[in-house]
Design a protein around this motif. Structure first.
Motif, short mmCIF file in Angstrom:
data_model
loop_
_atom_site.label_atom_id
_atom_site.label_comp_id
_atom_site.label_asym_id
_atom_site.label_seq_id
_atom_site.Cartn_x
_atom_site.Cartn_y
_atom_site.Cartn_z
N HIS A 1 -49.69 -23.65 -17.52
CA HIS A 1 -50.71 -23.21 -16.59
C HIS A 1 -51.89 -24.16 -16.65
O HIS A 1 -52.31 -24.57 -17.74
N TYR A 2 -52.45 -24.50 -15.50
CA TYR A 2 -53.51 -25.51 -15.46
C TYR A 2 -54.78 -25.09 -16.21
O TYR A 2 -55.57 -25.94 -16.62
N LEU A 3 -55.01 -23.80 -16.43
CA LEU A 3 -56.20 -23.36 -17.15
C LEU A 3 -56.07 -23.42 -18.66
O LEU A 3 -57.07 -23.45 -19.37
N LEU A 4 -54.85 -23.45 -19.16
CA LEU A 4 -54.64 -23.40 -20.61
C LEU A 4 -55.33 -24.55 -21.34
O LEU A 4 -56.01 -24.31 -22.34
N PRO A 5 -55.22 -25.81 -20.90
CA PRO A 5 -55.94 -26.88 -21.59
C PRO A 5 -57.46 -26.67 -21.58
O PRO A 5 -58.15 -26.99 -22.55
N LYS A 6 -57.98 -26.10 -20.50
CA LYS A 6 -59.42 -25.83 -20.43
C LYS A 6 -59.82 -24.77 -21.45
O LYS A 6 -60.85 -24.88 -22.10
N VAL A 7 -59.02 -23.74 -21.59
CA VAL A 7 -59.30 -22.67 -22.55
C VAL A 7 -59.26 -23.23 -23.98
O VAL A 7 -60.16 -22.97 -24.78
N ILE A 8 -58.23 -23.99 -24.29
CA ILE A 8 -58.13 -24.59 -25.62
C ILE A 8 -59.30 -25.54 -25.87
O ILE A 8 -59.86 -25.58 -26.97
N GLY A 9 -59.72 -26.27 -24.85
CA GLY A 9 -60.88 -27.16 -24.98
C GLY A 9 -62.16 -26.39 -25.29
O GLY A 9 -62.96 -26.81 -26.13
N LYS A 10 -62.33 -25.25 -24.64
CA LYS A 10 -63.51 -24.41 -24.92
C LYS A 10 -63.47 -23.86 -26.34
O LYS A 10 -64.50 -23.79 -27.02
N ILE A 11 -62.29 -23.47 -26.78
CA ILE A 11 -62.13 -23.00 -28.16
C ILE A 11 -62.46 -24.12 -29.13
O ILE A 11 -63.22 -23.93 -30.08
N TYR A 12 -61.92 -25.30 -28.87
CA TYR A 12 -62.17 -26.46 -29.73
C TYR A 12 -63.68 -26.73 -29.83
O TYR A 12 -64.22 -26.92 -30.92
N ASN A 13 -64.36 -26.75 -28.69
CA ASN A 13 -65.80 -27.05 -28.67
C ASN A 13 -66.63 -25.95 -29.34
O ASN A 13 -67.73 -26.23 -29.81
N SER A 14 -66.13 -24.74 -29.38
CA SER A 14 -66.89 -23.65 -29.99
C SER A 14 -66.72 -23.59 -31.51
O SER A 14 -67.52 -22.96 -32.20
N LEU A 15 -65.69 -24.25 -32.03
CA LEU A 15 -65.46 -24.26 -33.48
C LEU A 15 -66.31 -25.31 -34.17
O LEU A 15 -66.52 -26.40 -33.63
N GLU A 16 -66.75 -24.99 -35.36
CA GLU A 16 -67.40 -26.00 -36.19
C GLU A 16 -66.32 -26.94 -36.73
O GLU A 16 -65.14 -26.57 -36.78
N ASP A 17 -66.71 -28.14 -37.13
CA ASP A 17 -65.75 -29.06 -37.76
C ASP A 17 -65.11 -28.34 -38.95
O ASP A 17 -65.80 -27.71 -39.74
N GLY A 18 -63.81 -28.42 -39.06
CA GLY A 18 -63.09 -27.75 -40.13
C GLY A 18 -62.75 -26.30 -39.81
O GLY A 18 -62.11 -25.63 -40.61
N GLY A 19 -63.16 -25.83 -38.62
CA GLY A 19 -62.85 -24.46 -38.22
C GLY A 19 -61.38 -24.31 -37.90
O GLY A 19 -60.68 -25.28 -37.58
N TYR A 20 -60.89 -23.08 -37.97
CA TYR A 20 -59.47 -22.81 -37.79
C TYR A 20 -59.18 -22.10 -36.47
O TYR A 20 -59.96 -21.28 -36.01
N LEU A 21 -58.04 -22.44 -35.91
CA LEU A 21 -57.49 -21.76 -34.74
C LEU A 21 -56.18 -21.12 -35.18
O LEU A 21 -55.30 -21.79 -35.70
N LEU A 22 -56.07 -19.82 -34.98
CA LEU A 22 -54.83 -19.09 -35.25
C LEU A 22 -54.40 -18.49 -33.92
O LEU A 22 -55.19 -17.76 -33.28
#
Length: 87
Positions: A3-24
């Motif tokens: 889905h075309y929105l999925l990379p955008k959502v993951i990008g927003k998650i990435y940008n909201s995490l601090e360096d070393g933050g985890y995604l589960l």
């Protein structure tokens, strides 16, 4: 097809995490018995790895099994469970 929105959502998650933050997270695979439902995104392992290329994937577990839904119906589950770290 992703889905075309999925990379955008993951990008927003990435940008909201601090360096070393985890995604589960988890994703449905294309061998799931619900595959083909146009309201749901199903991915291949390679698509997930590409989607999470800014992360270090610490664990990517592919699970395939028959089991019950919340409505007590039997189906074939195909999921990917992921633990990734922002680098």
């Amino acid at each position: 097809m992703m889905h075309y929105l999925l990379p955008k959502v993951i990008g927003k998650i990435y940008n909201s995490l601090e360096d070393g933050g985890y995604l589960l997270c988890d994703f449905w695979g294309k061998k799931d018995s619900w595959y083909g439902d146009e309201k749901t995104v199903f991915l291949e392992k390679e698509e997930i790895e590409e989607l999470l290329k800014k992360f270090k994937i610490l664990k990517l577990r592919e699970v395939e099994q028959d089991g019950e839904t919340a409505l007590h119906l039997i189906k074939h589950w195909h999921t990917f469970w992921i633990v990734a770290k922002k680098i």
